[in-house]
Structures are given as structure tokens and as C-alpha cells.
Design a protein around this motif. Structure first.
Motif, PDB file in Angstrom:
ATOM      1  N   THR A   1       0.830  -1.209   0.000  1.00  0.00           N
ATOM      2  CA  THR A   1       0.000   0.000   0.000  1.00  0.00           C
ATOM      3  C   THR A   1       0.856   1.247   0.000  1.00  0.00           C
ATOM      4  O   THR A   1       0.613   2.201  -0.761  1.00  0.00           O
ATOM      5  CB  THR A   1      -0.928   0.005   1.225  1.00  0.00           C
ATOM      6  OG1 THR A   1      -1.724  -1.180   1.229  1.00  0.00           O
ATOM      7  CG2 THR A   1      -1.829   1.218   1.218  1.00  0.00           C
ATOM      8  N   LYS A   2       1.861   1.273   0.838  1.00  0.00           N
ATOM      9  CA  LYS A   2       2.742   2.439   0.949  1.00  0.00           C
ATOM     10  C   LYS A   2       3.485   2.693  -0.361  1.00  0.00           C
ATOM     11  O   LYS A   2       3.627   3.830  -0.811  1.00  0.00           O
ATOM     12  CB  LYS A   2       3.731   2.213   2.091  1.00  0.00           C
ATOM     13  CG  LYS A   2       4.460   3.454   2.578  1.00  0.00           C
ATOM     14  CD  LYS A   2       5.158   3.147   3.894  1.00  0.00           C
ATOM     15  CE  LYS A   2       5.779   4.408   4.502  1.00  0.00           C
ATOM     16  NZ  LYS A   2       7.031   4.781   3.855  1.00  0.00           N
ATOM     17  N   THR A   3       3.945   1.625  -0.999  1.00  0.00           N
ATOM     18  CA  THR A   3       4.721   1.768  -2.233  1.00  0.00           C
ATOM     19  C   THR A   3       3.848   2.174  -3.406  1.00  0.00           C
ATOM     20  O   THR A   3       4.213   3.057  -4.194  1.00  0.00           O
ATOM     21  CB  THR A   3       5.444   0.441  -2.552  1.00  0.00           C
ATOM     22  OG1 THR A   3       6.264   0.075  -1.430  1.00  0.00           O
ATOM     23  CG2 THR A   3       6.311   0.582  -3.785  1.00  0.00           C
ATOM     24  N   VAL A   4       2.679   1.550  -3.534  1.00  0.00           N
ATOM     25  CA  VAL A   4       1.785   1.875  -4.646  1.00  0.00           C
ATOM     26  C   VAL A   4       1.257   3.302  -4.506  1.00  0.00           C
ATOM     27  O   VAL A   4       1.208   4.064  -5.486  1.00  0.00           O
ATOM     28  CB  VAL A   4       0.625   0.867  -4.723  1.00  0.00           C
ATOM     29  CG1 VAL A   4      -0.422   1.319  -5.731  1.00  0.00           C
ATOM     30  CG2 VAL A   4       1.153  -0.520  -5.093  1.00  0.00           C
ATOM     31  N   SER A   5       0.876   3.678  -3.300  1.00  0.00           N
ATOM     32  CA  SER A   5       0.297   5.005  -3.095  1.00  0.00           C
ATOM     33  C   SER A   5       1.286   6.117  -3.385  1.00  0.00           C
ATOM     34  O   SER A   5       0.905   7.221  -3.778  1.00  0.00           O
ATOM     35  CB  SER A   5      -0.216   5.135  -1.648  1.00  0.00           C
ATOM     36  OG  SER A   5      -1.211   4.185  -1.390  1.00  0.00           O
TER      37      SER A   5
ATOM     38  N   PHE B   1      -3.583   4.585   6.618  1.00  0.00           N
ATOM     39  CA  PHE B   1      -2.567   5.521   7.091  1.00  0.00           C
ATOM     40  C   PHE B   1      -1.358   5.525   6.159  1.00  0.00           C
ATOM     41  O   PHE B   1      -0.844   6.587   5.780  1.00  0.00           O
ATOM     42  CB  PHE B   1      -2.126   5.157   8.512  1.00  0.00           C
ATOM     43  CG  PHE B   1      -0.887   5.904   8.949  1.00  0.00           C
ATOM     44  CD1 PHE B   1      -0.969   7.217   9.365  1.00  0.00           C
ATOM     45  CD2 PHE B   1       0.356   5.285   8.918  1.00  0.00           C
ATOM     46  CE1 PHE B   1       0.173   7.915   9.757  1.00  0.00           C
ATOM     47  CE2 PHE B   1       1.499   5.968   9.297  1.00  0.00           C
ATOM     48  CZ  PHE B   1       1.400   7.288   9.720  1.00  0.00           C
ATOM     49  N   MET B   2      -0.885   4.333   5.802  1.00  0.00           N
ATOM     50  CA  MET B   2       0.267   4.251   4.911  1.00  0.00           C
ATOM     51  C   MET B   2      -0.039   4.902   3.562  1.00  0.00           C
ATOM     52  O   MET B   2       0.816   5.583   2.974  1.00  0.00           O
ATOM     53  CB  MET B   2       0.675   2.789   4.697  1.00  0.00           C
ATOM     54  CG  MET B   2       1.319   2.144   5.904  1.00  0.00           C
ATOM     55  SD  MET B   2       2.841   2.971   6.392  1.00  0.00           S
ATOM     56  CE  MET B   2       3.524   1.781   7.553  1.00  0.00           C
ATOM     57  N   ALA B   3      -1.267   4.724   3.059  1.00  0.00           N
ATOM     58  CA  ALA B   3      -1.631   5.310   1.764  1.00  0.00           C
ATOM     59  C   ALA B   3      -1.641   6.833   1.836  1.00  0.00           C
ATOM     60  O   ALA B   3      -1.075   7.517   0.974  1.00  0.00           O
ATOM     61  CB  ALA B   3      -2.999   4.790   1.323  1.00  0.00           C
ATOM     62  N   THR B   4      -2.282   7.393   2.867  1.00  0.00           N
ATOM     63  CA  THR B   4      -2.362   8.850   2.966  1.00  0.00           C
ATOM     64  C   THR B   4      -1.005   9.457   3.326  1.00  0.00           C
ATOM     65  O   THR B   4      -0.671  10.554   2.857  1.00  0.00           O
ATOM     66  CB  THR B   4      -3.424   9.269   3.993  1.00  0.00           C
ATOM     67  OG1 THR B   4      -3.193   8.595   5.241  1.00  0.00           O
ATOM     68  CG2 THR B   4      -4.812   8.895   3.498  1.00  0.00           C
TER      69      THR B   4
END
Length: 514
Positions: A341-345, A411-414
Motif C-alpha cells: 500500500t505504501k509503495t503503490v500510493s 494511514f500508509m496510503a495517505t
């Protein structure tokens, strides 16, 4: 002299094609120059991949390190937090190294330290050896956090600087994701071997990075001008402008003028031009514009880590265990989900930072972080108070676990929309040229101090106030970050690096649409 010129230019990266004489020439030159700058940015960002891997690998490896070497929770907490303290030292030293040895050679030095640190940690046979290996790796992390953003900000054309400056953060998150995948894939091996392989894999990429830095990367034109290599700077600028000699000359003149103006201000203040005067101009006698720049950088770095991102990167398995996710593979799988999620976002700001601006990305990010952390804290509170959740069965346990994982992923995405990549982009572009490397080092040091505080206190803090209360505190810090961006930060979209000091002289935040 020719040999020195070749060393500064590193001509193994192909020179950009010359400008076309027809009407499409400027577009073709811009595209060719951006392609060359992209190639340089990708090589520099390998530093961030290695940093991310080193940062994330202990999340899954720590359990096996404890089992193999008999390390306690308190020792793990100190080991992980101390790495951030070591990186603080590295970030401060990196600013000096960038100014003295150059951006390119500092990247090669960081790669050498990453190799030594990973190899030493993987071979450790006790806690003292682990600390020694993490000392070297931590210093390397500090170097990597400083030099990649500075290099890319200075090599990039203004039109694509936001895009290119986002690449290190994407690379860093890719490194974290790769470390989670390695932890998951190697967890089934014998305990005496699996964690050593998890960490030891991180020693391989630095070898290639060091070779690429020394053989293929050019030095930045701004560093070259600062050290009197104007002809070399012009040649690099011609490659980053697609062979447009007139545009290269114009940009060179802007850089030279900026350096001369900075020198005049320094002479008026009685400066000597050395690193001591740089520190004085930043910390002791800064101009009003530099003071506002420093406030912006330190504030952003503080709030990035005060949001608790390090707690989830380093301790996600513990958080998920707290809501009843006890299966080893389920915990590591949920951790991988956070990494994905963190990497894609983080790809989103890569394309939007130059179109929407920095302020809208940061405001959206801080608001989303605050909301998702509130939801995460609430689900943790429910899990700790619900008998079904505590017992690990029933709908209550399933609801709490699913909500916690979803909130952590949100949270990781935002975070990745703004406070992940944009603060590094923003900080590296607003500093005046003469202060850029060491100013970035100061900001990175502040980041590492906060990261160390979170990493070294998270276990003790949640044991004292509860896991839910800890994440409520992180949510409050994220809300404060939103106010800070709204009240204190001007928009920098579309501004050249030489225009930033005048922008901060105005001291008025731009509207999100500007």
C-alpha cells in the motif's frame, strides 16, 4: 585537466541528443534532457532502495534475532532506535561530505558503508556485534537520506523536479516492501540462518551502486559552479537540457548569479566561505528568509515522524498481534500489505506534485493520516475491551483485526500522498545553494532524532498508556501537522531553485491552488 573534467562529468551515461533546428526542437530537447535527468535520478535513488531495505528488514527479523541470540525486548528496542541515532550522525556528516567531496562521490561512500554495515550485522554472533553492524549501517542511512534528495534536486530541470524528486521516496518504500517480502520468504528457514540471510541480502546492491556512482553519474552543475568548474557545469547542463546550448547558458548564468549573490551576502556578514560560516549562516545568524526555510524544514521533519510512521514500519507485527492476529504468516502477510500500500500510493505524488502543487498534497496527506490513526486507535481500544477480541475468537475479534489492518493500510496510503515523499522534495528545493547540503543534513538529523524517539520508546509507551492511546497521540500530531502546513508553508510549484529565497522573503503561504 582533461582527466579531471572527465571524472566530473562521468560520460558513461549517454549524452543527450542535440536540439532539433525545427519548431519541435525545444520540445525534443526538453524530453531528451528530462530523460537524462531521469537516468541520473534513478541511479541516485538506488541509495534510497538500500536505505529502505535496511530500515524495514528488522521488522520481521527481530523475532528470529531474539530467538537465536537471546536478545530481550528492551535490547531490541534500543537496537532499532539506536540505528536512527547513528543515522543522525550520518546525516550531519553527509552535508559536509556533499560540499567537500561532491554529491556523486558521497553516494559512492554511502554505498560502501551500506555494504559494510549489512555484512557485519548479518555475521554478528552477539548483541555487541549487532550494535556495531547497525552503527555502520545507521551512518550509511543518514548519508543516503541527505545525498539522494540533494543530488536529484540539483540535477533536475525545474519542469520535472517535482516528479524526479519523488523517486527517492518511492525507491525507499520499494526497499521496505522488498525487506518485508524477504522476511516472509525466508522465515521458514532455520532460525540460525533465516535472519542472517534477511539482513545479508542488503549487502549486495551497494556494490552495484558504488560502481554506477563512480563510473556513470555526472556531478551536479550547482556543485560544479560552487567550486569554480563552470565549463564542466555547462556540459552537464547541456545534457540536462537536451543539448540546448542557449538554455544551458541561461541556466548556468542563473546559478552563477545565485552563487555570487550568496557570496556577497556572506562577505557583508564577514564570512570566510568555509563550512563554519555555513553553519553560522544557518544556525547563528540566519537571514529572515533562511530562518523561515529552516522552520519549514524542521517542522515537516518533526511532524513526519511524530505521526508514528516508524512505529508501523518497525513494529507492525506487534500491533497486529495486539488485535488477535497471531499466525506468523498472517502477521507477515499483513505487514507486506502495508508495504505494498505504501509503495503503490507513493506513485500518486510522482505525477501530481508538479500539477497540483506541494501544499495540496501535504494538506490532504495530513488530514487522511489523522483520520486513519483515529480509526486505528478506536479499533485497538475495542480489541482491548471486548471479551471476544481478547479471547481471539468471535465476530468482535474479526472486526477489530480487519479494521486495524485496514486503518493501518489507509494511514500508509495517505502518508505516501504527501508526508512521505513531498517533505523531502520541499526541503531540498527551498534551501539556498550554499546552504543546501548542510541544511538538508540538519533537517534529516531532526527526522532521525524523532524516528529514534519513536523507535526506542514505542514498546515502553504502549505498555504504559495502551496501544490505542499511543495511536490517538499520533493522530493528534497529524492534525497539528495539517495546521502547520496550512499556516506556514508557501507553494513552490514551478519555481526555480534560485527563486526560493525570494519566495520565503515574502513569508506568506500561497493558496493551495497557486
Amino acid at each position: 585537466m582533461k582527466k579531471d573534467d572527465d571524472d566530473l562529468e562521468s560520460p558513461l551515461l549517454p549524452a543527450a541528443a542535440g536540439a532539433s533546428p525545427d519548431d519541435d526542437g525545444e520540445v525534443m530537447s526538453s524530453a531528451a534532457g528530462s530523460s537524462f535527468a531521469l537516468a541520473c535520478a534513478l541511479v541516485a535513488s538506488a541509495t534510497s532502495i538500500i536505505y529502505g531495505y535496511n530500515r524495514g528488514v528488522m521488522s520481521g527479523a527481530q523475532k528470529f534475532v531474539q530467538g537465536d541470540l537471546g536478545v530481550s525486548d528492551a535490547q531490541i528496542e534500543v537496537l532499532i532506535g539506536a540505528t536512527s541515532i547513528y543515522s543522525l550522525v550520518g546525516s550531519l556528516a553527509a552535508g559536509w561530505a556533499c560540499d567537500r567531496a561532491g554529491r556523486r562521490r558521497t553516494i559512492a561512500l554511502a554505498a560502501a558503508m551500506f555494504f559494510a554495515g549489512s555484512a557485519a550485522t548479518a555475521a554478528a554472533n552477539g548483541y555487541a556485534a549487532l550494535m556495531a553492524g547497525q552503527l555502520v549501517a545507521g551512518v550509511a542511512c543518514g548519508f543516503g537520506l541527505v545525498v539522494a534528495p540533494v543530488y536529484i534536486a540539483e540535477i533536475s530541470p525545474p519542469s520535472s523536479r517535482g516528479f524526479l524528486s519523488s523517486i527517492p521516496e518511492i525507491a525507499g518504500n520499494s526497499g521496505i516492501l522488498l525487506s518485508y517480502i524477504a522476511d516472509f520468504a525466508l522465515a521458514g528457514l532455520p532460525m540460525s540462518l533465516n535472519w542472517r540471510l534477511m539482513i545479508g541480502i542488503g549487502a549486495v546492491p551497494p556494490l552495484f551502486l558504488a560502481a554506477a556512482a563512480l563510473l556513470a553519474m555526472p556531478e551536479t552543475p550547482r556543485w560544479l559552479v560552487l567550486h569554480g568548474h563552470h565549463d564542466d557545469a555547462r556540459r552537464v547542463l547541456e545534457r540536462t537540457t537536451g543539448g540546448d546550448a542557449a538554455l544551458a547558458d541561461r541556466r548556468l548564468q542563473e546559478i552563477v548569479s545565485s552563487v555570487k549573490e550568496s557570496s556577497k551576502k556572506q562577505e557583508a556578514a564577514g564570512g570566510s566561505g568555509g563550512s563554519t560560516s555555513v553553519w553560522r549562516d544557518i544556525l547563528v545568524r540566519p537571514t529572515p528568509a533562511v530562518r523561515r526555510v529552516l522552520l519549514a524544514i524542521l517542522g515537516l521533519q518533526f511532524f513526519q515522524q511524530a505521526s508514528g510512521v516508524a512505529a508501523l514500519v518497525l513494529y507492525a507485527p506487534r500491533v497486529f498481534n495486539h488485535v488477535g492476529v497471531t499466525s506468523e504468516h498472517a502477521v507477515l502477510g499483513a505487514t507486506i500489505l502495508l508495504g505494498v500500500t505504501k509503495t503503490v500510493s507513493i506513485i500518486v505524488p510522482l505525477f501530481l506534485a508538479d500539477r497540483l502543487g506541494r501544499r495540496p498534497m501535504l494538506l490532504t496527506s495530513a488530514g487522511g493520516m489523522a483520520v486513519s490513526l483515529l480509526v486505528l486507535g478506536f479499533s485497538l481500544r475495542v480489541s482491548s475491551s471486548s471479551p471476544a477480541a481478547v479471547a481471539g475468537d468471535g465476530d468482535g475479534a474479526w472486526w477489530a483485526a480487519a479494521t486495524s489492518v485496514a486503518a493501518a493500510a489507509a494511514f500508509m496510503a495517505t502518508f505516501s500522498l504527501g508526508f512521505g515523499p513531498v517533505i523531502w522534495m520541499y526541503g531540498s528545493e527551498i534551501l539556498p545553494l550554499r546552504l543546501r547540503a548542510q541544511g538538508t543534513g540538519i533537517g534529516t538529523a531532526a527526522n532521525r532524532v524523532m524516528s529514534a524517539l519513536v523507535g526506542m520508546s514505542f514498546i515502553s509507551f504502549y505498555e504504559a498508556v495502551g496501544m490505542a492511546g499511543t495511536f490517538y497521540l499520533f493522530a493528534a500530531c497529524s492534525a497539528a501537522a495539517w495546521w502547520f502546513v496550512y499556516a506556514c508553508l508557501p507553494e513552490t510549484k514551478g519555481k526555480s531553485l534560485e527563486e526560493m529565497e525570494a519566495l520565503f522573503d515574502a513569508a506568506k503561504p500561497s493558496s493551495p491552488a497557486s
